[in-house]
Design a protein around this motif. Structure first.
Motif: not given
Length: 619
Positions: A16-30
């Motif tokens: 669950f934490s991995l999903v959240g980190a990847l989702g928000v992290g992808s938006q920040w990186l974008a």
């Protein structure tokens, strides 16, 4: 210590934490790389799922995966309904109304036909997926518009179409899905119609009743302010579950109608509710998208054959342009703008989330080819976002529909200081506008040929008439400190807090009148009050622009202008920085410095006075 794992892979909490980190992290990186967030989320989800096998959502979350995604989609669709203000639509331009009332139904029909005849889906799956394909993705359109800097009308057409068609597409998909469910489960034609009427009628009544109850309780202060959002969430989930208990998946229709009712209830706390819901939606959309991408199998991805490619092309070249051109025919929209809107239709994560959920439900109903809906949705979203992300700006330039590539500045307040700053920004060839609720204050700006807006910047009229995508910075500089702080605080989420500045408040240094850092904007220039800034101009100061070169760099400029107050810097790559007292210009070669400094005549007078004083002292 070893990483916690279950018998089938990652521990659910870690997953669950991995999903959240990847989702928000992808938006920040974008955001950092100025790329479409959905592309990075797609890559991240496919990488940890089918490619590396790190995450298998069905294995990690088990039976909870389906209700988790269903509730997340319900909240996403509710937030979509919460953006649909009927009064706004009534006041919208003819082009927007045509795109909604004519273009959306035609788009549904065209998309359904493309899915059936080109992609090879059954009519049931094509009708449901075709409905949600109406949504062009407001979360995708907004970054593209900021990047392309379109002129006002085509930008408004694309933006309002995306906002309004978000719930309309959801309603279309839900209604089509209800029809499919009833036809698959009913024993006869009469029973099917009866079930459909009962289910849709109950969901509609339930959604309207819940919306009315929420609006009434919030307006009459039956719910304290700090509990409004929790109460809204609980009621939302309860309505979703109750409606589903009567007719499977009718809860999506109920929560969408509930959102539309609340959006039109004119609640005082509506802005706060919508902003919180938008934040929640960002998290949920990210999570759902990562889960759906990670849950794709290599076998499912291999179903994307030539028919899938032909389907994507048919949508981009036929199913999107044709309904738009028909809807805008014989309207006052110029043909160039019609072409731009017709060939700009990026789909977003909402489409993937809803399509993935409906595809799974249709498979459970026995419609076997519905398992192709999710990969087709991924293919359509990835193709349209990448295509329009790279072609919208060149297409707009070719059609002459750009508002200028340089970042604009909006100045609040029509004082002498504001007009002088605006004129200096115009020398940098930047879009600039001065807004003021007092018409008399704008006289000097109009005489100087500066674009103006008369009215409250926080009003709905400003939201509809101002092309906010053109302006990247906001400077609050009226003689009312409280109003400056209000506007800076309210529009900070819109512009970004680092892009909102204001003049110093008169009583800012007093502990009794000090405000927390969460209110107001950054300091600009010498951090002077309205009266100090305007008095400096009356004393013979002016804004001047200087371009730095290799021979005349920042050090040479500073030696020549020791008293100058650097207010802005336009970099050689077109990046604008508004500077405060603690900020330093980068001083790159080719940069242009905008500074407040004494006029040449004033400096001569000061120098002559100093020379005379020195001569008298020597005598």
């Amino acid at each position: 210590m070893a990483v916690a794992e279950t018998a089938g892979g990652l521990d659910p909490v870690l997953a669950f934490s991995l999903v959240g980190a990847l989702g928000v992290g992808s938006q920040w990186l974008a955001w950092k790389l100025r790329l479409p967030a959905i592309v990075l989320m797609l890559v991240a989800g496919l990488l940890i799922g089918p490619a590396l096998g790190v995450l298998d959502p069905a294995l990690q979350f088990g039976d909870m995966l389906s209700p988790m995604v269903a509730i997340a989609v319900a909240i996403i669709l509710f937030e979509g309904g919460l953006t649909l203000n009927l009064e706004t639509l009534r006041d919208a331009a003819v082009g927007v109304r045509r795109l909604v009332f004519v273009g959306a139904p035609l788009g549904w029909i065209a998309s359904t036909a493309a899915l059936h005849y080109v992609a090879g889906l059954s009519w049931e799956g094509a009708a449901v997926f075709g409905g949600i394909m109406i949504v062009t993705g407001p979360t995708v359109i907004a970054p593209l518009l900021r990047q392309a800097r379109l002129s006002k009308r085509p930008a408004a057409l694309l933006q309002w179409e995306a906002i309004v068609n978000d719930p309309v597409g959801a309603l279309a998909a839900v209604l089509a899905f209800e029809v499919v469910i009833v036809l698959q489960t009913a024993t006869g034609g009469a029973h099917a119609v009866q079930q459909l009427v009962i289910g849709i009628g109950f969901a509609t009544i339930l959604g309207l009743g819940a919306g009315w109850g929420i609006a009434r309780s919030f307006r009459n202060a039956w719910v304290p302010e700090y509990m409004k959002v929790p109460v809204l969430f609980v009621v939302l989930i309860a309505i979703f579950a109750l409606s589903n208990a009567v007719l499977h998946e009718s809860g999506l229709l109920a929560v969408t109608i509930m959102g539309i009712w609340i959006a039109n209830a004119d609640l005082p706390s509506y802005t706060e509710l919508r902003r919180f819901k938008e934040h929640a939606t960002v998290l949920l959309v990210s999570g759902v998208f990562i889960l759906l991408a990670a849950g794709m199998s290599l076998e499912t991805l291999m179903t994307l054959d030539w028919r899938a490619a032909a389907f994507v092309l048919s949508v981009i070249l036929i199913a999107r342009p044709l309904p738009v051109l028909i809807a805008l025919a014989f309207s006052n929209v110029p043909w160039k703008e019609r072409l731009l809107v017709a060939f700009t239709g990026p789909r977003g994560v909402v489409l993937v989330a809803v399509a993935g959920l409906f595809g799974e439900r249709l498979v459970q109903l026995g419609i076997e080819d519905a398992d192709r809906i999710a990969p087709l949705a991924f293919a359509l979203v990835a193709a349209t976002v990448v295509l329009h992300g790279f072609t919208l700006t060149p297409l707009a330039h070719a059609l002459g529909l750009t508002a200028g590539r340089k970042p604009g500045v909006m100045i609040l307040g029509g004082s002498r200081w504001s007009v002088a700053l605006a004129k200096a920004l115009q020398k940098l060839e930047l879009p600039v506008i001065i807004a003021d609720p007092n018409h008399a204050h704008l006289r000097s700006a109009r005489e100087a040929g500066i674009e103006t807006f008369f009215g409250d910047i926080l009003s709905e009229a400003a939201e509809h008439k101002l092309e906010l995508a053109t302006y990247e910075k906001l400077v609050c500089a009226t003689d009312n400190d409280a109003y400056n702080t209000l506007v800076a605080t309210d529009l900070a989420p819109e512009f970004g807090r680092e892009n909102v500045l204001q003049l110093k408040r008169v009583k800012q240094s007093s502990t009794r009148h000090a405000l927390p850092s969460t209110l107001g904007g950054r300091a600009i220039g010498a951090d002077e009050t309205f009266f100090e800034a305007n008095a400096r101009l009356a004393q013979g100061w002016e804004f001047r622009v200087t371009q730095l070169t290799e021979e005349f760099g920042m050090e040479q400029w500073r030696e020549k202008n020791p008293e100058a107050i650097v207010t802005a810097e336009l970099g050689p790559n077109g990046t604008l920085r508004l500077l405060g007292p603690k900020d330093s210009p980068k001083g790159s070669k080719g940069a242009q410095i905008l500074a407040l400094m004494p006029t040449r005549d004033t400096r001569k007078e000061v120098q002559n006075g100093a020379d005379r004083a020195g001569g008298q002292a020597g005598a």
